[in-house]
Design an enzyme around this catalytic site. Structure first.
Site, PDB file in Angstrom:
ATOM      1  CB  SER A  82      46.568  78.248  77.717  1.00 52.14           C
ATOM      2  OG  SER A  82      45.772  77.175  78.661  1.00 52.14           O
TER       3      SER A  82
ATOM      4  CE1 TYR B  81      45.403  76.857  72.535  1.00 52.81           C
ATOM      5  CE2 TYR B  81      45.295  75.951  74.612  1.00 52.81           C
ATOM      6  CZ  TYR B  81      45.227  77.000  73.744  1.00 52.81           C
ATOM      7  OH  TYR B  81      44.576  78.028  74.403  1.00 52.81           O
TER       8      TYR B  81
HETATM    9  N1  LIG Z   1      38.357  79.780  75.543  1.00 46.63           N
HETATM   10  C1  LIG Z   1      39.266  79.261  76.450  1.00 46.63           C
HETATM   11  O1  LIG Z   1      38.987  78.504  77.384  1.00 46.63           O
HETATM   12  C2  LIG Z   1      40.639  79.450  76.338  1.00 46.63           C
HETATM   13  C3  LIG Z   1      41.465  79.443  77.492  1.00 46.63           C
HETATM   14  C4  LIG Z   1      42.861  79.553  77.663  1.00 46.63           C
HETATM   15  C5  LIG Z   1      43.328  80.276  76.626  1.00 46.63           C
HETATM   16  N2  LIG Z   1      42.521  80.785  75.539  1.00 46.63           N
HETATM   17  C6  LIG Z   1      43.255  81.554  74.609  1.00 46.63           C
HETATM   18  O2  LIG Z   1      42.486  82.856  74.452  1.00 46.63           O
HETATM   19  C7  LIG Z   1      42.588  83.311  72.858  1.00 46.63           C
HETATM   20  C8  LIG Z   1      41.573  83.588  72.418  1.00 46.63           C
HETATM   21  O3  LIG Z   1      40.601  82.268  72.176  1.00 46.63           O
HETATM   22  P1  LIG Z   1      39.224  81.969  71.924  1.00 46.63           P
HETATM   23  O4  LIG Z   1      38.455  81.094  72.968  1.00 46.63           O
HETATM   24  O5  LIG Z   1      38.422  83.464  71.979  1.00 46.63           O
HETATM   25  O6  LIG Z   1      38.985  81.393  70.725  1.00 46.63           O
HETATM   26  P2  LIG Z   1      38.649  81.687  69.240  1.00 46.63           P
HETATM   27  O7  LIG Z   1      37.456  82.714  69.278  1.00 46.63           O
HETATM   28  O8  LIG Z   1      39.006  80.858  68.331  1.00 46.63           O
HETATM   29  O9  LIG Z   1      39.703  83.132  69.114  1.00 46.63           O
HETATM   30  C9  LIG Z   1      41.005  82.800  68.345  1.00 46.63           C
HETATM   31  C10 LIG Z   1      40.974  83.852  67.104  1.00 46.63           C
HETATM   32  O10 LIG Z   1      42.382  83.830  66.552  1.00 46.63           O
HETATM   33  C11 LIG Z   1      41.998  83.872  65.068  1.00 46.63           C
HETATM   34  N3  LIG Z   1      43.185  83.203  64.502  1.00 46.63           N
HETATM   35  C12 LIG Z   1      43.507  82.080  64.102  1.00 46.63           C
HETATM   36  N4  LIG Z   1      44.442  81.942  63.114  1.00 46.63           N
HETATM   37  C13 LIG Z   1      44.806  83.243  62.581  1.00 46.63           C
HETATM   38  C14 LIG Z   1      45.850  83.674  61.994  1.00 46.63           C
HETATM   39  N5  LIG Z   1      46.473  82.978  61.128  1.00 46.63           N
HETATM   40  N6  LIG Z   1      45.739  85.056  61.656  1.00 46.63           N
HETATM   41  C15 LIG Z   1      44.848  85.784  62.548  1.00 46.63           C
HETATM   42  N7  LIG Z   1      43.841  85.342  63.299  1.00 46.63           N
HETATM   43  C16 LIG Z   1      43.810  84.161  63.411  1.00 46.63           C
HETATM   44  C17 LIG Z   1      40.763  83.146  64.729  1.00 46.63           C
HETATM   45  O11 LIG Z   1      40.302  83.603  63.677  1.00 46.63           O
HETATM   46  P3  LIG Z   1      39.253  82.822  62.542  1.00 46.63           P
HETATM   47  O12 LIG Z   1      37.916  83.049  63.218  1.00 46.63           O
HETATM   48  O13 LIG Z   1      39.366  83.387  61.364  1.00 46.63           O
HETATM   49  O14 LIG Z   1      39.659  81.364  62.740  1.00 46.63           O
HETATM   50  C18 LIG Z   1      39.867  83.534  66.264  1.00 46.63           C
HETATM   51  O15 LIG Z   1      39.106  84.652  65.706  1.00 46.63           O
HETATM   52  C19 LIG Z   1      43.701  82.257  72.324  1.00 46.63           C
HETATM   53  O16 LIG Z   1      44.896  82.536  72.201  1.00 46.63           O
HETATM   54  C20 LIG Z   1      43.345  80.815  73.223  1.00 46.63           C
HETATM   55  O17 LIG Z   1      44.572  80.134  73.164  1.00 46.63           O
HETATM   56  C21 LIG Z   1      41.431  80.543  75.391  1.00 46.63           C
END
Ligand SMILES: NC(=O)c1ccc[n+]([C@@H]2O[C@H](COP(=O)([O-])OP(=O)(O)OC[C@H]3O[C@@H](n4cnc5c(N)ncnc54)[C@H](OP(=O)(O)O)[C@@H]3O)[C@@H](O)[C@H]2O)c1
Length: 248
Positions: free
Chosen positions: A140, A171
């Site tokens: 990020s 985070y």
């Molecule tokens: N959305 C944004 O604006 C944004 C911006 C910058 C960076 N990012 C990065 O993009 C990536 C995806 O984010 P997202 O927005 O798609 O969020 P998300 O849907 O919450 O995706 C994160 C996933 O990680 C899984 N997870 C958490 N703990 C885990 C564990 N112990 N073992 C295996 N899986 C685990 C969650 O599973 P559960 O469903 O089981 O909880 C979830 O499916 C992340 O790295 C985030 O930091 C997102």
């Protein structure tokens, strides 16, 4: 067929599943993974029905035995891994340095840094075995020092503009550490033809209600897929958003 493993791809709305779909469209066999097999089985079946090649794998970043078992299964079934997308992460919407619950802090670092390190470590032999491995650490801009919009130095403006009362201090620092891990891993793997980069997907609508100010996952995943499909002479140990280099 090239194989790609995507961690944390068990949410339909998440960036992980969208990245998997786009990699499948590029001709990869995509291995969807989540803490519980039941989260990814229906999604893998859905991709299969659409004519893509997909399978489901249980992989919990916080459980070393689960990570080791996942690596064994990939080895037994495919003998190698071409792409690892370290997408799984947690963000606890929680406050300042002064107020932070230290157990939550541990959970964020255990997942985003130690868990990602653990997955990387277990999958490394398989990535090297393929001869053209790619690792994408989904990071990020909030973890960068100098990202002009979201970086640590500039973050207060972002906080006021977008997150209101929701600073993401811990985070952001997990992503700073992930960026460092990216550099170190890339250096270790020079010579093994494994390219390792960090990618910020941009502010993405993966939660209900965020669509007004965040872009669709389909748009954000493109930059992740770009880094996953770099040619052998592509960059390594760098940080990108939408294929453009970001400052650390
Ligand atoms: N959305 C944004 O604006 C944004 C911006 C910058 C960076 N990012 C990065 O993009 C990536 C995806 O984010 P997202 O927005 O798609 O969020 P998300 O849907 O919450 O995706 C994160 C996933 O990680 C899984 N997870 C958490 N703990 C885990 C564990 N112990 N073992 C295996 N899986 C685990 C969650 O599973 P559960 O469903 O089981 O909880 C979830 O499916 C992340 O790295 C985030 O930091 C997102």
């Amino acid at each position: 067929m090239r194989t790609a493993l995507i961690t944390g791809s068990g949410r339909r709305e998440g960036l992980g599943f969208e990245t998997a779909r786009q990699l499948a469209a590029e001709g990869f066999h995509v291995i969807l993974s989540a803490r519980k097999l039941s989260q990814v089985e229906p999604l893998a079946a859905e991709l299969d029905e659409e004519g893509f090649d997909a399978s489901a794998l249980e992989l919990d970043l916080l459980d070393r035995a689960s990570v080791a078992a996942a690596a064994r299964q990939v080895e037994e079934r495919f003998g190698r891994l071409d792409v690892l997308i370290n997408n799984a992460a947690v963000m606890v919407a929680a406050p300042t340095v002064a107020d932070k619950d230290l157990d939550e802090l541990m959970l964020e670092f255990q997942t985003n840094v130690v868990g990602t390190w653990s997955v990387t470590q277990h999958m490394l032999p398989l990535l090297v075995a393929g001869g053209h491995g790619r690792i994408v650490n989904v990071s990020s801009g909030a973890g960068s020092f100098w990202d002009p919009d979201y970086g640590l130095v500039n973050y207060p403006g972002f906080e006021m503009d977008r997150f209101g009362e929701m600073p993401i201090t811990a985070y952001a620092l997990t992503k700073t550490a992930l960026n460092g891990l990216t550099i170190k891993t890339a250096k270790e793997l020079k010579g093994a033809n494994v390219l390792v980069n960090a990618v910020c997907p941009g502010v993405t609508a993966t939660r209900p209600g965020t669509e007004q100010w965040a872009r669709p996952a389909a748009e954000s995943a493109k930059g992740v897929v770009w880094a996953a499909t770099l040619p052998d002479d592509g960059p390594t140990g760098l940080f990108f958003r939408d294929g453009k280099q970001l400052p650390w």
